[in-house]
Scaffold this motif. Structure first.
Motif, PDB file in Angstrom:
ATOM      1  N   MET A 158      -5.913  -7.424  -1.021  1.00  0.00           N
ATOM      2  CA  MET A 158      -5.786  -8.423   0.045  1.00  0.00           C
ATOM      3  C   MET A 158      -4.325  -8.878   0.177  1.00  0.00           C
ATOM      4  O   MET A 158      -3.785  -8.974   1.260  1.00  0.00           O
ATOM      5  CB  MET A 158      -6.680  -9.611  -0.282  1.00  0.00           C
ATOM      6  N   TYR A 163      -8.800 -21.477   5.361  1.00  0.00           N
ATOM      7  CA  TYR A 163      -8.294 -20.106   5.255  1.00  0.00           C
ATOM      8  C   TYR A 163      -6.826 -20.046   5.702  1.00  0.00           C
ATOM      9  O   TYR A 163      -6.011 -19.369   5.077  1.00  0.00           O
ATOM     10  CB  TYR A 163      -9.152 -19.166   6.115  1.00  0.00           C
ATOM     11  N   TYR A 181       9.863   0.520   6.407  1.00  0.00           N
ATOM     12  CA  TYR A 181       9.659  -0.793   5.787  1.00  0.00           C
ATOM     13  C   TYR A 181       8.359  -0.868   4.995  1.00  0.00           C
ATOM     14  O   TYR A 181       8.304  -1.382   3.901  1.00  0.00           O
ATOM     15  CB  TYR A 181       9.668  -1.848   6.890  1.00  0.00           C
ATOM     16  N   HIS A 182       7.313  -0.320   5.544  1.00  0.00           N
ATOM     17  CA  HIS A 182       6.008  -0.453   4.904  1.00  0.00           C
ATOM     18  C   HIS A 182       5.468   0.845   4.332  1.00  0.00           C
ATOM     19  O   HIS A 182       4.302   0.930   4.015  1.00  0.00           O
ATOM     20  CB  HIS A 182       4.989  -1.003   5.905  1.00  0.00           C
ATOM     21  N   GLU A 191       3.401   1.102   1.165  1.00  0.00           N
ATOM     22  CA  GLU A 191       2.093   0.465   1.081  1.00  0.00           C
ATOM     23  C   GLU A 191       0.973   1.394   1.540  1.00  0.00           C
ATOM     24  O   GLU A 191       1.172   2.307   2.287  1.00  0.00           O
ATOM     25  CB  GLU A 191       2.079  -0.792   1.971  1.00  0.00           C
ATOM     26  N   LEU A 246      -5.231  -0.828   2.782  1.00  0.00           N
ATOM     27  CA  LEU A 246      -5.237  -2.225   2.338  1.00  0.00           C
ATOM     28  C   LEU A 246      -5.352  -3.185   3.518  1.00  0.00           C
ATOM     29  O   LEU A 246      -5.798  -4.309   3.361  1.00  0.00           O
ATOM     30  CB  LEU A 246      -3.964  -2.519   1.541  1.00  0.00           C
ATOM     31  N   VAL A 247      -4.933  -2.733   4.700  1.00  0.00           N
ATOM     32  CA  VAL A 247      -5.063  -3.585   5.893  1.00  0.00           C
ATOM     33  C   VAL A 247      -6.529  -3.912   6.130  1.00  0.00           C
ATOM     34  O   VAL A 247      -6.891  -5.063   6.357  1.00  0.00           O
ATOM     35  CB  VAL A 247      -4.499  -2.868   7.139  1.00  0.00           C
ATOM     36  N   TYR A 284      -7.760  -6.182   3.600  1.00  0.00           N
ATOM     37  CA  TYR A 284      -7.297  -7.538   3.881  1.00  0.00           C
ATOM     38  C   TYR A 284      -8.160  -8.192   4.951  1.00  0.00           C
ATOM     39  O   TYR A 284      -8.591  -9.349   4.806  1.00  0.00           O
ATOM     40  CB  TYR A 284      -5.834  -7.491   4.324  1.00  0.00           C
ATOM     41  N   ILE A 285      -8.466  -7.457   6.020  1.00  0.00           N
ATOM     42  CA  ILE A 285      -9.273  -8.026   7.099  1.00  0.00           C
ATOM     43  C   ILE A 285     -10.670  -8.369   6.582  1.00  0.00           C
ATOM     44  O   ILE A 285     -11.180  -9.467   6.803  1.00  0.00           O
ATOM     45  CB  ILE A 285      -9.345  -7.053   8.305  1.00  0.00           C
ATOM     46  N   GLY A 289     -11.570  -8.836   3.473  1.00  0.00           N
ATOM     47  CA  GLY A 289     -11.433  -9.916   2.492  1.00  0.00           C
ATOM     48  C   GLY A 289     -11.296 -11.265   3.170  1.00  0.00           C
ATOM     49  O   GLY A 289     -11.902 -12.253   2.744  1.00  0.00           O
ATOM     50  N   SER A 290     -10.509 -11.292   4.253  1.00  0.00           N
ATOM     51  CA  SER A 290     -10.309 -12.544   4.983  1.00  0.00           C
ATOM     52  C   SER A 290     -11.619 -13.031   5.599  1.00  0.00           C
ATOM     53  O   SER A 290     -11.965 -14.213   5.507  1.00  0.00           O
ATOM     54  CB  SER A 290      -9.276 -12.342   6.093  1.00  0.00           C
TER      55      SER A 290
END
Lengths: 211, 318
Positions: free
Chosen positions: A1, A192, B286-287, B290, B294-295, B298-299, B301-302
């Motif tokens: 995350m 959040y 730049y990325h 990574e 993981l994007v 992340y979504i 997880g959020s």
């Protein structure tokens, strides 16, 4: 995350290819795409529109944000003003935290003070978001290739992307506002924002000190 | 200053098309551990190899990784079209350096050919010296050898091997790891000649955009470039008194340094001796380090986090 946060502004090689020798419309396209995939800008906007119930207020606050980021995006790019991407992204993360903090009325509850004028703060954070957008634009293409018109195109794309992102956001919030459990959703989303803002800040500062 | 660089660069972009540099290249400079790949030896320009290098010309072929230096075996080489390939199998994660050093050869040239070569290959100090000393009509017999290196990254963990010195007659030694850099940051290197810093030496920086190298169906390949596009970012630099060079790498992609150190020779049968060096490496986007998956994590997880908070606040209210 956590690593996912570093991808909030994913500048793809495809975007670079589009911009290399790209025309006005290419810049609009990449600007819109950048805004729609820029989680931090979107999270801040989500925080801004959460409390706004009338179209008049939404237009007023979004205009303040738009004027703010347009000034710095166009201005900084035109004079080739460079800012450290990590620092500016860290401050943008802080703006996300700020909006959650303000929405949850924590200025009053925790600090015992009234929150600063929201319209001014949205304008101020707009200026900062614009610097971040400018840094990204300057990083995506050779500065010598960036004309004023192309910068305007990128900014226009950002506005279009912003409008496209706001439509479902405002619709969803208004849809939920009529339901009895809106209060729980409001707290959940703004809590959040607090956490996401802090994580964004920490990650960007970590990158800054590493590089 | 920038204008001067662009002017010089425009001049050399045309002129260097016919040069015979040696470059050690990879299709991708970002490899995974325990995978097989091919190092490519380009003899010609950075973009086009004109002929292969005979194996008996190779004095040394080394790969440095994890503090060790491994010599490549003869059977790992193969030739295809005009390119010489070396099959390599990566081991653990880290920054690797590969190097090739060739035996000297001798070439005799007419005065006109020699002057053309100096001009086209950017050996401008020697050309200027010939003009000043009225030597433009002198034919030349030059002994030349080439010494090339490439730095590439395996996995995500960077290591200190980037700064390895192979002890070649001339070589670039990286002073910072290019895989620690992001676009806009500076790469520092030192040019050594006979193990000593080489000061005030003309060095050219070249660039190949990442658009020309990409992946299809799991394999990475490089597109052919059109001639007009070659050397589009060649910029001249000079080493300082410590033989060091700081170059700003403003874009992701493949970067390379090249230099030709040419001096008068007192050896019998020779008028000049030259040592050529190149160094290739890449700068990640730049990325690029990574993992894009993981994007999604992340979504998800959020959303999960918001869902849990929503459940907690709803329950509290009830």
């Amino acid at each position: 995350m956590i690593a996912g946060f570093t991808l909030i502004h994913d500048v793809t090689l495809a975007d670079r290819r589009i911009l290399e020798g790209g025309n006005f419309f290419d810049y609009i396209w990449v600007g819109a795409k950048h805004m729609l995939t820029g989680y931090d800008h979107l999270l801040f906007l989500l925080g801004v529109v959460f409390f706004l119930t009338s179209i008049k207020d939404i237009v007023r606050f979004i205009t303040a944000f738009t004027i703010g980021h347009s000034i710095t995006l166009i201005g900084a790019t035109s004079i080739q003003f460079g800012v450290n991407e990590f620092i500016i992204d860290a401050i943008i993360g802080l703006s996300v935290f700020y909006k959650g903090f303000e929405n949850l009325d924590l200025f009053k509850k925790w600090l015992g003070i009234a929150a600063p004028n929201l319209l001014y703060m949205v304008f101020l954070f707009g200026l900062i978001h614009g610097l971040g957008l400018s840094a990204r634009l300057q990083g995506m293409t050779q500065v010598s290739e960036l004309s004023f018109l192309k910068t305007i195109g990128f900014n226009l794309g950002v506005e279009l992307g912003q409008i496209l992102a706001l439509i479902p956001m405002v619709w969803l919030i208004n849809f939920w506002r009529k339901r009895s459990n809106f209060g729980a959703l409001f707290k959940a989303v703004n809590t959040y924002l607090l956490v996401a803002g802090i994580v964004l800040l920490v990650i960007q500062l970590k990158h800054f000190f590493e590089h | 200053m920038k204008r001067l660089s662009y002017f010089l660069f425009s001049f050399f972009s045309l002129a260097l098309l016919s040069s015979h540099d040696l470059y050690l290249k990879l299709d991708s400079y970002f490899l995974e551990p325990n995978t097989t790949s091919a190092l490519q030896l380009f003899n010609g320009t950075f973009d086009r190899s004109e002929n292969v290098i005979d194996r008996d010309r190779m004095l040394d072929v080394s790969i440095a990784y994890a503090g060790q230096r491994i010599q490549a075996a003869q059977q790992d080489w193969f030739e295809k079209d005009s390119i010489t390939y070396l099959t390599i199998t990566t081991e653990g994660e880290g920054t690797y350096v590969a190097g090739v050093s060739t035996k000297p050869r001798v070439l005799s040239m007419s005065a006109e050919d020699f002057n053309d070569y100096l001009e086209h290959d950017g050996v401008l100090d020697v050309l200027e010296s010939r003009q000043e000393n009225d030597q433009l009509n002198d034919a030349a017999t030059e002994e030349y050898s080439k010494h090339v290196k490439s730095i590439f990254q395996v996995g995500k963990t960077r290591s200190s091997d980037y700064g390895v010195q192979f002890g070649y007659p001339i070589e670039f030694v990286a002073l910072n790891n290019p895989y620690d850099l992001h676009p806009g940051e500076e790469f520092r290197t030192q040019l050594l000649f006979q193990d000593a810093p080489l000061a005030n030496q003309l060095v050219y920086l070249g660039y190949q955009p990442p658009a020309l190298t990409h992946t299809h169906d799991g394999s990475t390949h490089t597109h052919e470039q059109d001639q007009d596009h070659e050397h589009s970012d060649l910029i001249p630099y000079r080493t300082d008194e410590n033989g060091e060079l700081n170059v700003a790498l403003d874009k992701p992609g493949v970067w390379y340094l090249r230099t030709i150190h040419l001096v008068d020779s007192n050896e019998e049968g020779l008028t000049h001796q030259s040592n050529w060096a190149t160094l290739t490496f890449a700068v990640a986007d730049y990325h690029q380090h990574e993992d894009s998956s993981l994007v999604y994590l992340y979504i998800l997880g959020s959303l999960l986090f918001i869902g849990i908070l929503y459940f907690v606040f709803s329950t509290k209210k009830a």
